[in-house]
Motif scaffolding. Structure first.
Motif, short mmCIF file in Angstrom:
data_model
loop_
_atom_site.label_atom_id
_atom_site.label_comp_id
_atom_site.label_asym_id
_atom_site.label_seq_id
_atom_site.Cartn_x
_atom_site.Cartn_y
_atom_site.Cartn_z
N ALA A 32 33.69 1.62 31.86
CA ALA A 32 32.14 0.93 32.06
C ALA A 32 31.49 1.57 30.83
CB ALA A 32 31.59 1.35 33.17
N PRO B 258 24.99 1.32 31.35
CA PRO B 258 24.26 0.30 32.11
C PRO B 258 23.37 -0.80 31.24
CG PRO B 258 23.57 2.38 33.18
CD PRO B 258 24.27 2.71 31.70
N LEU C 59 19.43 -0.45 29.03
CA LEU C 59 19.26 1.21 29.33
C LEU C 59 18.13 1.65 28.81
CD1 LEU C 59 20.01 3.78 30.95
CD2 LEU C 59 21.69 4.21 29.06
N ARG D 211 14.92 0.56 30.69
CA ARG D 211 14.68 1.28 32.03
C ARG D 211 14.34 2.73 31.65
NH1 ARG D 211 13.28 1.95 36.91
NH2 ARG D 211 14.65 2.77 38.19
N GLU E 169 21.02 7.60 39.25
CA GLU E 169 21.02 6.02 38.63
C GLU E 169 22.26 6.09 37.60
OE1 GLU E 169 18.18 3.73 36.88
OE2 GLU E 169 16.66 3.60 38.48
N LEU E 170 22.45 6.91 36.77
CA LEU E 170 23.67 6.87 36.00
C LEU E 170 25.12 7.05 36.72
CD1 LEU E 170 22.20 8.65 32.57
CD2 LEU E 170 23.07 6.27 33.06
N ASP F 16 25.63 6.66 39.76
CA ASP F 16 25.93 5.34 40.69
C ASP F 16 26.63 4.47 39.78
OD1 ASP F 16 24.99 6.23 43.13
OD2 ASP F 16 23.31 5.48 43.18
N HIS F 17 26.06 4.25 38.45
CA HIS F 17 26.77 3.25 37.56
C HIS F 17 28.06 3.50 37.47
CE1 HIS F 17 27.22 0.46 34.15
NE2 HIS F 17 27.44 1.64 33.49
N TYR F 18 28.39 4.74 36.96
CA TYR F 18 29.62 4.99 36.38
C TYR F 18 30.67 5.09 37.72
CZ TYR F 18 28.20 5.47 31.65
OH TYR F 18 27.84 5.08 30.51
N ALA G 169 23.19 -0.24 43.02
CA ALA G 169 22.11 0.47 42.26
C ALA G 169 21.02 1.04 43.18
CB ALA G 169 21.45 -0.75 41.30
#
Length: 531
Positions: free
Chosen positions: A22, A25, A28, A31, A379-380, A382-384, A389
């Motif tokens: 991945a 995001p 980023l 954000r 947040e990071l 969850d992304h990885y 989200a």
């Protein structure tokens, strides 16, 4: 084997080695800037490492409120207790060199080392210094260096023997800083160098961290450095406008091994590369520490009791949590996290690794807001790990507001309805010099305006005593950044002050204001407390 099957085999091997490939995001930068602005944070930096490569290292906002200088990837931030892992790595260097073992008795390297209990003194190991199972209470002894300090590392180690334990040895988890100061003293004894010099020569330089430092003078002389900020001076810290703090008014330098290090986003990116590679340097030219030492530092030792987090952040409650050597190890939605947070007055930091995804990131902030630190962290994550989200910054913002509002209501309720009783004595009879065995001297004086107090071990920790109820007074310090304290004067049968106890006024005061561990008694004229 055909070329096609060889290629397919290589792809499958790569996928196994790097699951869930991945990139950072999308959008980023925007954000992060949105989170920063919404929370009122002056400046921050973020570094991300994926599969051994630095994929993101940037600064956002300004180094100092009211000044135009921007934060960049080389801006120095104080990184708080995330520095404990650096102290562990310094010890690992000594272990790898054959000069030390994790399970060496501390007293074998520091002959004057003493805990309150003589058996604990004999049994305490280097490993025990790092894993928060000593029996000391939460933050015990922190007032020797918080909010500022003048004592040497050796003097703090000497005073440790007077701090009573809260639990039995190795029976419970309680986070402390003072034993990391002892760990720093062990490094000094074994290496023959100061902690600051050893970190420079044996950790930062070989690791290739050009800006990182444990030396206050170097940090303060670096032009590209962030300044601390906080919301303080109101009834509860965290309310009111964002204010600049004095960067030179800080914790005592003796506390450096517990968290007075400074590093940039680029430094932390390289640190993450080394950690994720289990000690190997990114350029392939050697190691900072052995793979065996890396395993030791990540291996959980002390279980951490789990308390369910409230809504709206209940989703972060782990099923497992433990402390390793300078790192916390927990789970989140099936993913293993090796991480640590850091907080100093005006600075907060997060360093997180997701080993199974070969990903790590660091967030440094020049304020105390939760949203850009904990919110962006989840947040990071969850992304990885491929989770849907969520707006974690908003969730943490709501949690912060609710927590502060509850604390503010509790303080206001107490202050609105004190018992209209006392004081029992004329004010002059409370005045005197009092001593706590580990802290030192508390002086209570009277002038035409009433009673005043001086916590003499801590420079500038002076203020007025205002009667609250019975024989309890509130110490409101001249420095509004210091948490107010209740001081209760206990009287003996003859109506004389026999002892003074203390506790913070705010229910959410930082645990390092460990007033509750103090027990002052009238001081005979010729004694030297803490010695």
């Amino acid at each position: 084997m055909t070329v096609r099957s060889a290629v397919l085999g290589a792809v499958l091997l790569a996928a196994a080695a790097h699951p869930a490939l991945a990139a950072p995001p999308a959008n980023l930068d925007a954000r992060i800037e949105e989170i920063r602005e919404k929370s009122g944070t002056p400046g921050m930096s973020v570094a991300i490492v994926e599969h051994g490569q630095v994929v993101f290292a940037k600064g956002f906002g300004v180094r100092k409120l009211g000044s135009p200088e921007k934060v960049d990837a080389d801006t120095l931030f104080m990184i708080g207790s995330t520095g404990k892992a650096f102290t562990s790595a310094a010890l690992a260097r000594l272990v790898d060199a054959g000069k030390l073992n994790w399970d060496d008795k501390v007293i074998d390297h520091l002959p004057d080392f003493r805990m309150y209990n003589s058996w604990v003194t004999r049994e305490m190991t280097v490993r025990d210094l790092l894993v928060h199972r000593s029996g000391l209470g939460l933050g015990a002894g922190d007032l020797l260096m918080v909010p500022r300090g003048k004592l040497s590392r050796a003097e703090i180690v000497k005073r440790l023997r007077y701090i009573k334990p809260a639990t039995s040895f190795r029976s419970a988890y309680a986070y402390d800083n003072i034993l990391y100061i002892v760990a720093g003293a062990v490094i000094e004894s074994v290496s023959g160098q100061s902690y600051e010099d050893f970190m420079r020569d044996e950790v930062f330089k070989p690791a290739g961290l050009p800006d990182a430092t444990a030396d206050m003078a170097i940090q303060l002389s670096t032009p590209d450095r962030a300044q601390p900020h906080a919301r303080y001076g109101e009834a509860v810290r965290g309310t009111g406008p964002m204010k600049l703090l004095d960067e030179r008014d800080r914790l005592g330098q003796a506390g450096a091994p517990a968290g007075l290090l400074a590093a940039s986003a680029n430094d932390l990116a390289r640190w993450l590369q080394i950690q994720l590679a289990h000690g190997a340097l990114p350029d392939g030219k050697g190691r900072l520490f052995s793979e065996a030492a890396g395993r030791e530092m990540w291996t959980p030792v002390t279980p951490i009791p789990i308390s369910p987090m409230p809504a709206p952040i209940s989703g972060i409650t782990p099923g497992y949590d433990a402390y390793a050597l300078g790192w916390e190890v927990r789970d989140y939605k099936g993913a293993k996290l090796v991480w640590h947070s850091g907080g100093l007055f005006g600075f907060t930091t997060i360093v997180v690794m997701i080993p199974d995804r070969d990903v790590g990131f660091a967030i440094t902030v020049n304020s105390e807001e939760l949203e850009p630190r904990m919110g962006l962290m989840y947040e990071l994550i969850d992304h990885y790990i491929g989770q849907p989200a969520q707006d974690w910054p908003s969730r943490f913002g709501e949690f912060r507001k609710t927590r502060i509002a509850g604390a503010l209501a509790a303080v206001q309720q107490k202050s609105a309805a004190p018992a209209k009783v006392g004081p029992s004595l004329a004010l002059a009879r409370y005045a005197g010099s009092y001593a706590d065995p580990w802290y030192g001297t508390l002086k209570v004086t009277q002038d035409g305006r009433g009673l005043a107090v001086d916590f003499t071990t801590t420079p500038g920790m002076t203020g007025k005593l205002t009667h609250y109820q019975y024989d309890t007074f509130i110490a409101k310090f001249d420095d509004p950044a210091i948490e107010p304290a209740y001081l209760t004067f206990n009287l003996d049968a003859d109506g004389k002050v026999s002892q003074i106890t203390a506790k913070p006024v705010s229910p959410i005061a930082d645990f390092s204001f460990d007033y509750q561990d103090l027990l002052f008694t009238p001081q005979p004229p010729a004694t030297e407390p803490g010695r």
